[in-house]
Design an enzyme around this catalytic site. Structure first.
Site, PDB file in Angstrom:
ATOM      1  N   ASP A 220       0.835  -1.194   0.000  1.00 41.24           N
ATOM      2  CA  ASP A 220       0.000   0.000   0.000  1.00 41.24           C
ATOM      3  C   ASP A 220       0.877   1.254   0.000  1.00 41.24           C
ATOM      4  OD1 ASP A 220      -2.762   1.126   0.390  1.00 41.24           O
ATOM      5  OD2 ASP A 220      -1.822   1.932   2.204  1.00 41.24           O
TER       6      ASP A 220
ATOM      7  N   GLU B  92       1.717  -0.481  -5.166  1.00 41.01           N
ATOM      8  CA  GLU B  92       0.686   0.515  -5.419  1.00 41.01           C
ATOM      9  C   GLU B  92       1.382   1.872  -5.357  1.00 41.01           C
ATOM     10  OE1 GLU B  92      -3.438   2.366  -3.579  1.00 41.01           O
ATOM     11  OE2 GLU B  92      -1.644   2.081  -2.382  1.00 41.01           O
TER      12      GLU B  92
END
Length: 584
Positions: free
Chosen positions: A227, A288
């Site tokens: 993330d 990401e």
């Protein structure tokens, strides 16, 4: 296959990407994102859980995907739906237990599905033991050094240390009360105030996360989606920055700012890669990273770093043939330059579902959620274009990511009552952004079941619109032409035809404007997506493999592709083109 002579009605423009013989699964996989809160609820509390996922894994195996990516299920106060992690080594009770995770993982592996889990390294929850200790410790302490604490500016330090803004709206700094009760230092949070950023210049932070990786690798996971992978390291001195940045889109002014994409992140991922490489099998790291340049994104997947990076440039490309064609070419060029696979994705838990985005007047634009007072998508047109976009995506070489429910053609919930919203972006923006709740509504498994089959009690943490009934799995399975059957058939063909490892050429169709349609050739399969203009005719002798919507033949036997349609066809043998070279 032998190369065959060119002949009308198409001409190869140029090869874009060579076929590959590399055998690693992560170069060609279809990965299905499960958002645990909204996938399947086994205990009736209205929140999806790990046993619910386990019970529905057969659906994913039957659909034909290769791997499952799970959004966070760790211990968390759930301020940001689990992306505020309080304990990286345990399961939040709302989702189950570690034993439930182990059972889910074992069942997935028994079905031939690999499992990727989220790791959230940019920040923790404010309820994490480390942050609680930091609040209880004085300025300059080792406890505070794990986070980005700074003295304020101005008289008595009353102003934030710099002018950075939170991704969720408002300032990116919150001032704390010191142990003696006085106003003291400020801490950085690029997201919600209850998500304090870690300081990755601290060796203790680095060591902790390497141990977190080993904890889950030891349990048998196949990889990690990282993330905010570009956000761990901040520029020295934390300089002011007047720009803005957004999830998925990157910086509004073409730069990412001093809080993102700093050079130091790459050394971190090289060390993480060494951790994964010490384990048997092909374990993967997926970035990401919301960047404005495909070449910058490709730096995360250089040899010795991560394996994949999400292709947000593809996701954010509007319904436009020229721009679609260009992003495919540019994406493959950037990833090929570093020897990495390209990923393709159209929806995820942070954006309006592509079934709805593509039905807006500005087709493919990226609103920050859609409310009932906003422009409403044309549902029929949006679904038609979404099916066409998906069928093109699944024909491209590389890795495809699917977001749960898109195989059912689920639209965004654009009529959700404001009082039902839970996304912190909604609250921190003062209601200016609808937020991400509309794409996170629990799935409909059965048209007539409680909560459309999501929960045995009918409870649902976000309300499901009545329209979800017609998208339920049980009314689509086995129905010719349904979105579910389109996905299932396309995934089977993708595997059978080896498109994920194939070559790619741009193809020019005789008499068709390049702004009206995109034509690609992967191995011997011609892939045509018609965006606008007149119907495209593919001459008699073409063998239609699959189409996103009904395709007729005219009196001459030509295939007639209407706008908003993608078709995979085998051209007449005499019209097949020479193949690009193979690497591997």
């Amino acid at each position: 296959m032998d190369a065959l002579l060119d002949s009308p009605p198409w001409t190869s423009l140029f090869p874009v990407h060579p076929a590959t013989t590399d055998a690693q699964w992560w170069r060609t996989a279809v990965v299905y994102q499960v958002y645990p809160r909204s996938f399947a609820d086994s205990d009736g509390d209205g929140v999806g859980d790990l046993p619910g996922i386990t019970a529905r894994l057969d659906h994913l195996a039957a659909l034909g995907v290769d791997a499952v990516w799970l959004s966070p299920f760790y211990t968390s106060p759930q301020v940001d739906a689990g992306y505020d992690v309080a304990d990286h080594r345990d399961v939040d009770p709302v989702f189950g237990t570690l034993a439930d995770f182990d059972a889910m993982l074992a069942r997935a592996h028994a079905l031939g599905l690999r499992v990727i889990v989220d790791v959230v390294p940019n920040h923790t929850s404010d309820e994490h033991a480390w942050f609680r200790r930091a609040l209880a410790a004085p300025a300059g302490s080792a406890e505070r050094a794990r986070y980005v604490f700074r003295d304020g500016r101005g008289a008595q330090g009353a102003e934030p240390p710099n002018n950075w803004r939170s991704i969720f709206g408002g300032p990116a700094w919150t001032r704390v009360a010191e142990p003696d009760g006085t106003q003291g230092q400020w801490y950085l949070h690029l997201f919600d105030a209850r998500q304090p950023d870690l300081d990755w210049t601290n060796p203790e932070v680095r060591g902790e996360f390497e141990e977190v990786l080993r904890f889950w690798l030891d349990r048998g996971v196949d990889g990690f989606r990282v993330d905010v992978a570009h956000g761990l390291v901040k520029a020295d001195g934390l300089p002011d920055w007047d720009g803005t940045t957004a999830m998925v889109e990157g910086g509004a002014d073409g730069t990412t700012g001093p809080m993102f994409d700093q050079e130091g992140v790459h050394e971190i991922y090289r060390s993480w890669r060494a951790v994964l490489d010490a384990y048997p099998g092909d374990r993967v790291l997926v970035a990401e990273a919301w960047l404005d340049s495909l070449s910058r994104t490709a730096r995360y997947v250089r040899p010795g770093e991560m394996h994949q990076a999400f292709n947000f440039a593809y996701l954010t490309t509007p319904w436009d043939a020229d721009r679609n064609r260009q992003v495919v070419v540019d994406s493959l060029a950037a990833s090929d330059a570093v020897g990495a696979p390209t990923t393709w994705v159209l929806s995820n838990h942070d954006v309006v579902r592509h079934t709805s985005r593509l039905g807006l007047a500005d087709a493919g634009s990226l609103p920050k959620g859609i409310r009932a007072l906003d422009e409403q998508p044309d549902a029929e047109l949006g679904l038609r274009r979404a099916r066409a976009a998906t069928l093109q995506m699944l024909a491209l070489p590389g890795v495809a990511y699917l977001y749960q429910g898109e195989e059912l053609g689920l639209p965004e919930d654009t009529a959700m009552p404001d009082e039902a919203r839970q996304d912190p972006a909604w609250f921190r923006s003062g209601g200016l952004e609808a937020g991400r709740d509309g794409c996170r509504v629990p799935l409909p498994w059965s048209a007539d079941g409680p909560a459309h089959g999501f929960s045995p009690t009918g409870r649902s943490w976000l309300p499901q619109p009545p329209s979800f009934a017609r998208h339920a799995l049980d009314v689509q399975r086995g129905v010719p032409g349904s979105t579910y059957e389109l996905y299932r058939r396309a995934l089977a063909l993708r595997r059978h035809l080896q498109l994920a490892s194939g070559s790619l050429d741009l193809v020019e169709l005789a008499g068709v404007g390049t702004s009206d349609a995109v034509a690609l050739r992967n191995r011997d399969v011609l892939v045509v997506t018609v965006h606008r203009g007149a119907p495209v005719l593919l001459p008699a002798g073409c063998d239609l493999l699959i189409a996103s919507d009904d395709v007729a033949r005219d009196e001459a036997g030509s295939l007639v592709l209407e706008p908003g349609t993608t078709a995979w066809v085998l051209p007449p043998r005499a019209a097949r083109l020479p193949h690009a070279r193979t690497t591997g």
